[in-house]
Motif scaffolding. Structure first.
Motif, mmCIF file in Angstrom:
data_model
loop_
_atom_site.group_PDB
_atom_site.id
_atom_site.type_symbol
_atom_site.label_atom_id
_atom_site.label_comp_id
_atom_site.label_asym_id
_atom_site.label_seq_id
_atom_site.Cartn_x
_atom_site.Cartn_y
_atom_site.Cartn_z
ATOM 1 N N UNK A 7 27.514 -39.587 -11.083
ATOM 2 C CA UNK A 7 27.372 -38.752 -12.264
ATOM 3 C C UNK A 7 28.590 -38.941 -13.159
ATOM 4 N N UNK A 8 28.382 -38.768 -14.436
ATOM 5 C CA UNK A 8 29.497 -38.821 -15.386
ATOM 6 C C UNK A 8 29.185 -37.926 -16.578
ATOM 7 N N UNK A 9 30.221 -37.582 -17.302
ATOM 8 C CA UNK A 9 30.094 -36.743 -18.484
ATOM 9 C C UNK A 9 30.729 -37.456 -19.659
ATOM 10 N N UNK A 10 30.111 -37.362 -20.814
ATOM 11 C CA UNK A 10 30.689 -37.935 -22.031
ATOM 12 C C UNK A 10 30.414 -36.993 -23.194
ATOM 13 N N UNK A 11 31.097 -37.218 -24.292
ATOM 14 C CA UNK A 11 30.947 -36.388 -25.480
ATOM 15 C C UNK A 11 30.055 -37.083 -26.494
ATOM 16 N N UNK A 12 29.161 -36.322 -27.094
ATOM 17 C CA UNK A 12 28.314 -36.836 -28.165
ATOM 18 C C UNK A 12 28.033 -35.688 -29.121
ATOM 19 N N UNK A 14 29.940 -33.592 -30.435
ATOM 20 C CA UNK A 14 30.640 -32.367 -30.077
ATOM 21 C C UNK A 14 30.154 -31.682 -28.811
ATOM 22 N N UNK A 15 29.238 -32.294 -28.101
ATOM 23 C CA UNK A 15 28.695 -31.705 -26.874
ATOM 24 C C UNK A 15 29.067 -32.542 -25.658
ATOM 25 N N UNK A 16 29.198 -31.872 -24.514
ATOM 26 C CA UNK A 16 29.366 -32.554 -23.229
ATOM 27 C C UNK A 16 27.980 -32.922 -22.730
ATOM 28 N N UNK A 17 27.761 -34.185 -22.502
ATOM 29 C CA UNK A 17 26.481 -34.667 -21.988
ATOM 30 C C UNK A 17 26.708 -35.143 -20.557
ATOM 31 N N UNK A 18 25.913 -34.631 -19.639
ATOM 32 C CA UNK A 18 25.999 -35.044 -18.240
ATOM 33 C C UNK A 18 24.887 -36.044 -17.978
ATOM 34 N N UNK A 19 25.236 -37.137 -17.305
ATOM 35 C CA UNK A 19 24.258 -38.173 -17.018
ATOM 36 C C UNK A 19 24.558 -38.745 -15.644
ATOM 37 N N UNK A 20 23.707 -39.602 -15.169
ATOM 38 C CA UNK A 20 23.968 -40.302 -13.907
ATOM 39 C C UNK A 20 23.566 -41.756 -14.064
ATOM 40 N N UNK A 21 24.185 -42.577 -13.230
ATOM 41 C CA UNK A 21 23.942 -44.018 -13.292
ATOM 42 C C UNK A 21 23.809 -44.534 -11.871
ATOM 43 N N UNK A 22 22.786 -45.333 -11.632
ATOM 44 C CA UNK A 22 22.531 -45.903 -10.310
ATOM 45 C C UNK A 22 22.603 -47.418 -10.399
ATOM 46 N N UNK A 23 23.272 -48.022 -9.413
ATOM 47 C CA UNK A 23 23.399 -49.474 -9.380
ATOM 48 C C UNK A 23 23.433 -49.945 -7.929
ATOM 49 N N UNK A 24 23.180 -51.213 -7.734
ATOM 50 C CA UNK A 24 23.184 -51.809 -6.404
ATOM 51 C C UNK A 24 24.620 -51.973 -5.933
ATOM 52 N N UNK A 33 36.440 -47.430 -1.841
ATOM 53 C CA UNK A 33 36.234 -46.148 -1.190
ATOM 54 C C UNK A 33 35.117 -45.421 -1.926
ATOM 55 N N UNK A 34 33.974 -45.274 -1.289
ATOM 56 C CA UNK A 34 32.816 -44.660 -1.934
ATOM 57 C C UNK A 34 33.152 -43.275 -2.494
ATOM 58 N N UNK A 35 33.906 -42.495 -1.743
ATOM 59 C CA UNK A 35 34.236 -41.139 -2.198
ATOM 60 C C UNK A 35 35.224 -41.136 -3.371
ATOM 61 N N UNK A 36 35.832 -42.280 -3.670
ATOM 62 C CA UNK A 36 36.790 -42.385 -4.775
ATOM 63 C C UNK A 36 36.208 -43.051 -6.016
ATOM 64 N N UNK A 37 34.948 -43.443 -5.968
ATOM 65 C CA UNK A 37 34.324 -44.093 -7.116
ATOM 66 C C UNK A 37 33.933 -43.078 -8.182
ATOM 67 N N UNK A 38 34.084 -43.468 -9.429
ATOM 68 C CA UNK A 38 33.595 -42.658 -10.531
ATOM 69 C C UNK A 38 33.248 -43.565 -11.692
ATOM 70 N N UNK A 39 32.514 -43.010 -12.653
ATOM 71 C CA UNK A 39 32.113 -43.761 -13.853
ATOM 72 C C UNK A 39 32.765 -43.125 -15.060
ATOM 73 N N UNK A 40 33.189 -43.977 -15.971
ATOM 74 C CA UNK A 40 33.715 -43.515 -17.253
ATOM 75 C C UNK A 40 33.065 -44.336 -18.354
#
Length: 128
Positions: A7-12, A14-24, A33-40
């Protein structure tokens, strides 16, 4: 399961938009470290043509060791930046790839490494 969903959050607008991204997960070509991964989500053109504006980057918070020629998310001047590690004249820097942003060059000791970028997606295509 061969996929990773983050999951990640970005601004659009003036709003915070929450989204998710799935990849192989096989797209990541090094230990992580899976628990240390994040998306920006990237904002800006300083890393073009390699990493485009609005690209998604997958980074590992457990990887904070400076490695020449690798890409990192760094913290400087109360902002998070995406930059390439580059040794110039035997000194460690973080630099922009886009020549139009060559003025964005930071000494390693003036920055805090947030995470190493392991993978990025320009227009939903993986690279790295």
């Amino acid at each position: 399961m061969n996929t990773i969903k983050l999951e990640y959050t970005y601004y659009k607008d003036g709003e915070h938009i929450k989204d998710e991204f799935t990849f192989n997960k096989t797209l990541i070509k090094e230990d992580y470290s899976l628990s240390s991964l994040f998306i920006s989500k990237v904002e800006g053109e300083s890393m073009q043509p390699l990493i485009k504006d609005k690209a998604l980057v997958v980074a590992d918070l457990s990887k904070k060791k400076y490695e020449d020629k690798n890409i990192f998310l760094i913290f400087k001047d109360n902002k998070m930046w995406i930059k390439k590690a580059n040794i110039l004249d035997d000194k460690e820097f973080f630099v922009s790839i886009n020549p139009n942003f060559s003025h964005l060059k930071y000494k390693k000791e003036e920055c805090k490494i947030v995470a190493k970028v392991l993978l990025f997606f320009n227009n939903s295509k993986s690279t790295f």
